[in-house]
Scaffold this active site. Structure first.
Site, PDB file in Angstrom:
ATOM      1  N   PRO A   9     -20.331 -20.398 172.853  1.00 39.34           N
ATOM      2  CA  PRO A   9     -19.874 -21.190 173.990  1.00 39.34           C
ATOM      3  C   PRO A   9     -20.689 -22.449 174.242  1.00 39.34           C
ATOM      4  O   PRO A   9     -21.912 -22.447 174.091  1.00 39.34           O
ATOM      5  CB  PRO A   9     -20.023 -20.220 175.177  1.00 39.34           C
ATOM      6  CG  PRO A   9     -20.962 -19.167 174.705  1.00 39.34           C
ATOM      7  CD  PRO A   9     -20.759 -19.051 173.226  1.00 39.34           C
ATOM      8  N   ASN A  10     -19.957 -23.476 174.590  1.00 36.34           N
ATOM      9  CA  ASN A  10     -20.499 -24.782 174.998  1.00 36.34           C
ATOM     10  C   ASN A  10     -21.047 -25.602 173.835  1.00 36.34           C
ATOM     11  O   ASN A  10     -21.434 -26.755 174.025  1.00 36.34           O
ATOM     12  CB  ASN A  10     -21.568 -24.624 176.099  1.00 36.34           C
ATOM     13  CG  ASN A  10     -20.992 -24.003 177.347  1.00 36.34           C
ATOM     14  OD1 ASN A  10     -19.969 -24.485 177.837  1.00 36.34           O
ATOM     15  ND2 ASN A  10     -21.584 -22.943 177.839  1.00 36.34           N
ATOM     16  N   ARG A  17     -23.830 -32.824 175.921  1.00 38.81           N
ATOM     17  CA  ARG A  17     -24.417 -31.719 176.696  1.00 38.81           C
ATOM     18  C   ARG A  17     -25.938 -31.787 176.698  1.00 38.81           C
ATOM     19  O   ARG A  17     -26.555 -31.756 175.635  1.00 38.81           O
ATOM     20  CB  ARG A  17     -23.972 -30.421 176.022  1.00 38.81           C
ATOM     21  CG  ARG A  17     -24.544 -29.191 176.633  1.00 38.81           C
ATOM     22  CD  ARG A  17     -24.248 -27.974 175.775  1.00 38.81           C
ATOM     23  NE  ARG A  17     -24.782 -26.799 176.440  1.00 38.81           N
ATOM     24  CZ  ARG A  17     -25.039 -25.656 175.847  1.00 38.81           C
ATOM     25  NH1 ARG A  17     -24.794 -25.504 174.561  1.00 38.81           N
ATOM     26  NH2 ARG A  17     -25.550 -24.657 176.523  1.00 38.81           N
ATOM     27  N   TYR A  22     -30.454 -30.644 173.427  1.00 35.15           N
ATOM     28  CA  TYR A  22     -29.568 -30.486 172.267  1.00 35.15           C
ATOM     29  C   TYR A  22     -29.363 -31.751 171.447  1.00 35.15           C
ATOM     30  O   TYR A  22     -28.631 -31.721 170.454  1.00 35.15           O
ATOM     31  CB  TYR A  22     -28.204 -29.937 172.735  1.00 35.15           C
ATOM     32  CG  TYR A  22     -28.332 -28.623 173.489  1.00 35.15           C
ATOM     33  CD1 TYR A  22     -28.829 -27.492 172.850  1.00 35.15           C
ATOM     34  CD2 TYR A  22     -28.003 -28.531 174.831  1.00 35.15           C
ATOM     35  CE1 TYR A  22     -28.982 -26.288 173.535  1.00 35.15           C
ATOM     36  CE2 TYR A  22     -28.146 -27.331 175.525  1.00 35.15           C
ATOM     37  CZ  TYR A  22     -28.639 -26.220 174.872  1.00 35.15           C
ATOM     38  OH  TYR A  22     -28.795 -25.032 175.553  1.00 35.15           O
ATOM     39  N   ASN A  71     -25.080 -19.130 165.863  1.00 33.30           N
ATOM     40  CA  ASN A  71     -25.619 -19.589 167.137  1.00 33.30           C
ATOM     41  C   ASN A  71     -24.664 -19.083 168.213  1.00 33.30           C
ATOM     42  O   ASN A  71     -23.619 -19.695 168.466  1.00 33.30           O
ATOM     43  CB  ASN A  71     -25.739 -21.115 167.190  1.00 33.30           C
ATOM     44  CG  ASN A  71     -26.421 -21.580 168.471  1.00 33.30           C
ATOM     45  OD1 ASN A  71     -26.618 -20.795 169.405  1.00 33.30           O
ATOM     46  ND2 ASN A  71     -26.779 -22.856 168.523  1.00 33.30           N
ATOM     47  N   ALA A  74     -25.180 -18.832 174.806  1.00 32.77           N
ATOM     48  CA  ALA A  74     -25.630 -17.956 175.900  1.00 32.77           C
ATOM     49  C   ALA A  74     -25.332 -16.483 175.630  1.00 32.77           C
ATOM     50  O   ALA A  74     -26.020 -15.602 176.160  1.00 32.77           O
ATOM     51  CB  ALA A  74     -24.979 -18.395 177.212  1.00 32.77           C
ATOM     52  N   HIS A  77     -28.045 -13.920 174.737  1.00 32.00           N
ATOM     53  CA  HIS A  77     -28.894 -13.285 175.741  1.00 32.00           C
ATOM     54  C   HIS A  77     -28.172 -12.192 176.536  1.00 32.00           C
ATOM     55  O   HIS A  77     -28.746 -11.614 177.443  1.00 32.00           O
ATOM     56  CB  HIS A  77     -29.414 -14.348 176.727  1.00 32.00           C
ATOM     57  CG  HIS A  77     -29.848 -15.617 176.051  1.00 32.00           C
ATOM     58  ND1 HIS A  77     -30.873 -15.656 175.131  1.00 32.00           N
ATOM     59  CD2 HIS A  77     -29.381 -16.900 176.121  1.00 32.00           C
ATOM     60  CE1 HIS A  77     -31.028 -16.901 174.688  1.00 32.00           C
ATOM     61  NE2 HIS A  77     -30.126 -17.665 175.275  1.00 32.00           N
ATOM     62  N   ASP A  84     -22.905  -5.278 168.476  1.00 33.60           N
ATOM     63  CA  ASP A  84     -22.223  -4.121 167.868  1.00 33.60           C
ATOM     64  C   ASP A  84     -21.337  -4.557 166.704  1.00 33.60           C
ATOM     65  O   ASP A  84     -21.263  -3.863 165.686  1.00 33.60           O
ATOM     66  CB  ASP A  84     -21.386  -3.382 168.916  1.00 33.60           C
ATOM     67  CG  ASP A  84     -22.235  -2.544 169.866  1.00 33.60           C
ATOM     68  OD1 ASP A  84     -23.456  -2.397 169.621  1.00 33.60           O
ATOM     69  OD2 ASP A  84     -21.677  -2.035 170.857  1.00 33.60           O
ATOM     70  N   GLU A  95     -29.999 -15.789 163.018  1.00 34.74           N
ATOM     71  CA  GLU A  95     -29.765 -16.298 164.383  1.00 34.74           C
ATOM     72  C   GLU A  95     -30.395 -17.683 164.467  1.00 34.74           C
ATOM     73  O   GLU A  95     -31.572 -17.848 164.122  1.00 34.74           O
ATOM     74  CB  GLU A  95     -30.425 -15.329 165.380  1.00 34.74           C
ATOM     75  CG  GLU A  95     -30.363 -15.812 166.812  1.00 34.74           C
ATOM     76  CD  GLU A  95     -31.125 -14.866 167.750  1.00 34.74           C
ATOM     77  OE1 GLU A  95     -31.240 -13.657 167.459  1.00 34.74           O
ATOM     78  OE2 GLU A  95     -31.608 -15.367 168.788  1.00 34.74           O
ATOM     79  N   HIS A  97     -30.910 -21.407 166.825  1.00 31.96           N
ATOM     80  CA  HIS A  97     -30.789 -22.127 168.088  1.00 31.96           C
ATOM     81  C   HIS A  97     -31.223 -23.563 167.857  1.00 31.96           C
ATOM     82  O   HIS A  97     -32.194 -23.814 167.120  1.00 31.96           O
ATOM     83  CB  HIS A  97     -31.653 -21.487 169.179  1.00 31.96           C
ATOM     84  CG  HIS A  97     -31.256 -20.074 169.449  1.00 31.96           C
ATOM     85  ND1 HIS A  97     -30.129 -19.754 170.177  1.00 31.96           N
ATOM     86  CD2 HIS A  97     -31.799 -18.897 169.046  1.00 31.96           C
ATOM     87  CE1 HIS A  97     -30.004 -18.441 170.218  1.00 31.96           C
ATOM     88  NE2 HIS A  97     -30.998 -17.894 169.538  1.00 31.96           N
ATOM     89  N   ARG A 104     -38.165 -22.491 177.140  1.00 35.12           N
ATOM     90  CA  ARG A 104     -37.232 -22.691 178.253  1.00 35.12           C
ATOM     91  C   ARG A 104     -37.293 -21.491 179.213  1.00 35.12           C
ATOM     92  O   ARG A 104     -38.273 -20.766 179.218  1.00 35.12           O
ATOM     93  CB  ARG A 104     -35.821 -22.917 177.684  1.00 35.12           C
ATOM     94  CG  ARG A 104     -35.772 -24.148 176.774  1.00 35.12           C
ATOM     95  CD  ARG A 104     -34.389 -24.394 176.198  1.00 35.12           C
ATOM     96  NE  ARG A 104     -33.422 -24.670 177.265  1.00 35.12           N
ATOM     97  CZ  ARG A 104     -32.110 -24.738 177.044  1.00 35.12           C
ATOM     98  NH1 ARG A 104     -31.631 -24.568 175.814  1.00 35.12           N
ATOM     99  NH2 ARG A 104     -31.291 -24.987 178.048  1.00 35.12           N
ATOM    100  N   ARG A 108     -33.848 -16.867 178.501  1.00 35.16           N
ATOM    101  CA  ARG A 108     -33.517 -17.261 177.123  1.00 35.16           C
ATOM    102  C   ARG A 108     -34.490 -16.663 176.097  1.00 35.16           C
ATOM    103  O   ARG A 108     -34.319 -16.838 174.893  1.00 35.16           O
ATOM    104  CB  ARG A 108     -33.510 -18.789 176.982  1.00 35.16           C
ATOM    105  CG  ARG A 108     -32.427 -19.456 177.791  1.00 35.16           C
ATOM    106  CD  ARG A 108     -32.383 -20.962 177.557  1.00 35.16           C
ATOM    107  NE  ARG A 108     -31.793 -21.634 178.688  1.00 35.16           N
ATOM    108  CZ  ARG A 108     -30.477 -21.775 178.899  1.00 35.16           C
ATOM    109  NH1 ARG A 108     -29.614 -21.321 178.016  1.00 35.16           N
ATOM    110  NH2 ARG A 108     -30.027 -22.386 179.982  1.00 35.16           N
TER     111      ARG A 108
HETATM  112  C1  DQA Z   1     -28.719 -22.285 172.362  1.00 33.14           C
HETATM  113  C2  DQA Z   1     -29.723 -21.751 173.396  1.00 33.14           C
HETATM  114  C3  DQA Z   1     -29.035 -20.854 174.411  1.00 33.14           C
HETATM  115  O1  DQA Z   1     -29.977 -20.356 175.346  1.00 33.14           O
HETATM  116  C4  DQA Z   1     -27.969 -21.629 175.166  1.00 33.14           C
HETATM  117  O2  DQA Z   1     -27.282 -20.785 176.056  1.00 33.14           O
HETATM  118  C5  DQA Z   1     -27.027 -22.338 174.251  1.00 33.14           C
HETATM  119  C6  DQA Z   1     -27.541 -22.976 173.046  1.00 33.14           C
HETATM  120  C7  DQA Z   1     -29.359 -23.298 171.402  1.00 33.14           C
HETATM  121  O3  DQA Z   1     -28.752 -23.575 170.373  1.00 33.14           O
HETATM  122  O4  DQA Z   1     -30.443 -23.832 171.661  1.00 33.14           O
HETATM  123  O5  DQA Z   1     -25.844 -22.464 174.535  1.00 33.14           O
HETATM  124  O6  DQA Z   1     -28.253 -21.195 171.592  1.00 33.14           O
END
Ligand code: DQA
Length: 144
Positions: A9-10, A17, A22, A71, A74, A77, A84, A95, A97, A104, A108
């Site tokens: 997401p996002n 953003r 980022y 990635n 959110a 977390h 699962d 994983e 980020h 942060r 997180r």
């Molecule tokens: C993220 C870090 C996460 O805490 C956050 O919710 C994101 C982006 C990162 O790429 O730094 O959406 O995964």
């Protein structure tokens, strides 16, 4: 080798953003850089969703022969469902980020995914993804 890059997401909002966390590159820029970096070395496919269930469904399509760069945004977390799904398909995943989540907010610092990941790369922007891809290419990591 087949590498899937899955963004949660996002991450479709990259470029506008919270640039201090980022950067100013877009999701399309990130995908272009990955394609150029991998060139003929691996087949790469991309998927982004803001929906937890869609991410679960996408993970369920993978097998232990695939390699996943994830990635989960959110959902990293919060999501037992994504964990699962990863455990069920036994897909080796890294994983990633973009930001340094450990520099942060405390919420997180917790990841529901890290414990079953091959490894974690955080805080290096687009490089987080490129390094994860390099690891898969160099190590030929075994399925779990
Ligand atoms: C993220 C870090 C996460 O805490 C956050 O919710 C994101 C982006 C990162 O790429 O730094 O959406 O995964």
């Amino acid at each position: 080798m087949r590498i899937t890059v899955l963004n949660g997401p996002n991450l479709n909002l990259l470029g506008t953003r919270e640039e201090s966390h980022y950067g100013s590159f877009t999701l399309a820029d990130l995908e272009d850089q990955m394609r150029a970096h991998l060139a003929s070395r691996a087949d790469v496919s991309f998927y982004q969703s803001n929906q937890e269930g869609d991410i679960v469904t996408e993970i369920q399509k993978l097998s232990s022969r695939d390699r996943l760069i994830l990635n989960a945004g959110a959902f990293t977390h919060t999501s037992i469902a994504i964990r699962d799904a990863l455990a069920a398909v036994k897909v080796p995943f890294i994983e990633v980020h973009i930001s340094n989540v450990y520099a942060r907010e405390e919420f997180r610092h917790v990841s529901y995914l890290s414990a079953i990941a091959k490894g974690v790369v955080a805080g290096l922007g687009v490089e987080s993804y490129l390094l994860a891809a390099d690891f898969f290419l160099r190590s030929g990591v075994e399925a779990k």
